[in-house]
Enzyme design. Sequence first.
Site, PDB file in Angstrom:
ATOM      1  N   CYS A  93       0.793  -1.236   0.000  1.00  0.00           N
ATOM      2  CA  CYS A  93       0.000   0.000   0.000  1.00  0.00           C
ATOM      3  C   CYS A  93       0.822   1.281   0.000  1.00  0.00           C
ATOM      4  CB  CYS A  93      -0.943   0.002   1.197  1.00  0.00           C
ATOM      5  SG  CYS A  93      -2.086   1.415   1.139  1.00  0.00           S
ATOM      6  N   CYS A 161     -20.631   2.810  -0.976  1.00  0.00           N
ATOM      7  CA  CYS A 161     -19.701   1.846  -0.410  1.00  0.00           C
ATOM      8  C   CYS A 161     -18.647   2.634   0.359  1.00  0.00           C
ATOM      9  CB  CYS A 161     -19.042   1.026  -1.524  1.00  0.00           C
ATOM     10  SG  CYS A 161     -17.850  -0.179  -0.887  1.00  0.00           S
ATOM     11  N   ARG A 293     -15.489  -8.131  -9.259  1.00  0.00           N
ATOM     12  CA  ARG A 293     -14.995  -6.867  -9.836  1.00  0.00           C
ATOM     13  C   ARG A 293     -13.557  -6.985 -10.321  1.00  0.00           C
ATOM     14  NH1 ARG A 293     -15.928  -3.741  -5.927  1.00  0.00           N
ATOM     15  NH2 ARG A 293     -18.072  -3.642  -6.622  1.00  0.00           N
TER      16      ARG A 293
HETATM   17  N1  SAM Z   1      -7.501   1.350   4.983  1.00  0.00           N
HETATM   18  C1  SAM Z   1      -8.610   0.524   4.710  1.00  0.00           C
HETATM   19  C2  SAM Z   1      -8.255  -0.930   4.805  1.00  0.00           C
HETATM   20  O1  SAM Z   1      -7.149  -1.315   4.437  1.00  0.00           O
HETATM   21  O2  SAM Z   1      -9.113  -1.698   5.262  1.00  0.00           O
HETATM   22  C3  SAM Z   1      -9.282   0.813   3.389  1.00  0.00           C
HETATM   23  C4  SAM Z   1      -8.470   1.248   2.175  1.00  0.00           C
HETATM   24  S1  SAM Z   1      -7.395   0.029   1.480  1.00  0.00           S
HETATM   25  C5  SAM Z   1      -6.449   1.025   0.389  1.00  0.00           C
HETATM   26  C6  SAM Z   1      -8.453  -0.962   0.481  1.00  0.00           C
HETATM   27  C7  SAM Z   1      -7.851  -2.098  -0.300  1.00  0.00           C
HETATM   28  O3  SAM Z   1      -7.180  -1.618  -1.437  1.00  0.00           O
HETATM   29  C8  SAM Z   1      -6.829  -2.988   0.370  1.00  0.00           C
HETATM   30  O4  SAM Z   1      -7.392  -3.931   1.224  1.00  0.00           O
HETATM   31  C9  SAM Z   1      -6.162  -3.659  -0.819  1.00  0.00           C
HETATM   32  O5  SAM Z   1      -6.831  -4.866  -1.130  1.00  0.00           O
HETATM   33  C10 SAM Z   1      -6.357  -2.645  -1.943  1.00  0.00           C
HETATM   34  N2  SAM Z   1      -5.059  -2.088  -2.373  1.00  0.00           N
HETATM   35  C11 SAM Z   1      -4.334  -1.178  -1.717  1.00  0.00           C
HETATM   36  N3  SAM Z   1      -3.179  -0.910  -2.373  1.00  0.00           N
HETATM   37  C12 SAM Z   1      -3.192  -1.676  -3.486  1.00  0.00           C
HETATM   38  C13 SAM Z   1      -2.263  -1.853  -4.561  1.00  0.00           C
HETATM   39  N4  SAM Z   1      -1.117  -1.211  -4.612  1.00  0.00           N
HETATM   40  N5  SAM Z   1      -2.600  -2.713  -5.540  1.00  0.00           N
HETATM   41  C14 SAM Z   1      -3.764  -3.388  -5.484  1.00  0.00           C
HETATM   42  N6  SAM Z   1      -4.673  -3.258  -4.491  1.00  0.00           N
HETATM   43  C15 SAM Z   1      -4.386  -2.427  -3.499  1.00  0.00           C
HETATM   44 FE1  SF4 Z   2      -3.297  -0.966   4.889  1.00  0.00          FE
HETATM   45 FE2  SF4 Z   2      -5.590   0.338   4.236  1.00  0.00          FE
HETATM   46 FE3  SF4 Z   2      -3.662   1.573   5.633  1.00  0.00          FE
HETATM   47 FE4  SF4 Z   2      -3.221   0.995   3.097  1.00  0.00          FE
HETATM   48  S1  SF4 Z   2      -4.766   2.403   3.872  1.00  0.00           S
HETATM   49  S2  SF4 Z   2      -1.780   0.716   4.801  1.00  0.00           S
HETATM   50  S3  SF4 Z   2      -4.366  -0.941   2.900  1.00  0.00           S
HETATM   51  S4  SF4 Z   2      -4.859  -0.209   6.297  1.00  0.00           S
END
Ligand code: SAM
Ligand code: SF4
Length: 350
Positions: A93, A161, A293
Amino acid sequence: MPDQHPSAAPAAPAAASGTNARPLGTDGGAAGRGAPRQDWTLEEALALFALPFPLLMHQAQQVHLAWHNARQIQMSTLLSIKTGACPEDCAYCPQSVRYETGVASEPLLPLATVVERARAAQAAGATRFCMGAAFRSPKRRDLEQIGAMVRAVRALGLETCVTAGMLEPGQADELKAAGLDYYNHNLDTSAEFYGQIITTRTYQDRLATLKSVREAGLKVCCGGIIGMGETLRDRAQLLVTLAQLPEHPQSVPINQLVRVPGTPLAAGPPVDPFDFIRTIAVARIMLPRAQVRLSAGRESMSDELQALAFLAGANSIFYGEKLLTTGNPDVLRDQALLQRLGMEPEQRLQ
Ligand code: SAM
Ligand code: SF4
Ligand code: DTB
């Protein structure tokens, strides 16, 4: 000796061999489609992955046509309502505070900005607006503000959502009361591989949030990421875990890892596109009623690969130039793709 695909061996169970009489992916109930099966085993999932590509696609299409209008694609637009500075260490992330990714952090957006973006998404043809917040879990004041956003976006006639990290039962109830339709919380991968990707919250924590969300009466959006170094077995196990939940998630995002420089997963071998499509096809078969999706990673996919994903049973996309912090195909390209394929955006709200 001619080449023999491993799945040509007679070990594949009936559900994967196509020889059983009941409709694939169901318990064969009287209505023809039956109820989605919740007793999928890892062996069965692996047998599906091992099928020759054309047979897997054929089975996925049979399920897809039995449960969905294969012409239609559900369109969801994402907005990052709170960006970066996240304390978690999810290795994929760009929003984690632990990695230097150049993502500028931003507090919760003002309500008016969110509504303006939701209106624009609706005008462009989206039917669902997904609000993503980089929280470990939202605080009371955050949740009040997110509730106000949900109310305002719902009032426009869009499905809503939210994804904002871990939720306690009462917090899920609060979002339900605000009119929220879906809560997104991904398992991301198998329980076994999970510890190599995230150490700041457990798989059990994620399952507990999914329980709170389900029991609040919210629809569950839960899927994972392909390309983090997981094995085919981990992909199969993720889908088995999703299929064995007390209720199948209504929405299942399959993300291809977007490799963001600065994150620990920035370098790594690319995913074989056919393996990515196989994952979508197996998800379609095992989770027949769900919206599957085709999520992150579309920007780097050819139109032909995306068409294969739709053939495999994907029936939803993120629509709009941006995901949360990374890019997505522009709307004109997506509109043209659907038109070239004789497909159309889904109009109906679920
Ligand atoms: N922070 C919250 C959480 O993690 O529960 C919500 C936002 S988080 C960015 C949502 C989802 O985005 C993550 O669980 C992950 O599956 C997806 N995601 C984040 N970074 C990604 C990346 N670089 N490539 C693909 N999917 C990603
Ligand atoms: Fe992990 Fe969600 Fe935080 Fe990215 S935004 S670091 S996916 S918890
Ligand atoms: C999901 O499964 N994918 C979306 C949504 N749920 C929130 C997020 C993808 C994020 C890709 C990386 C980024 O743009 O920051």
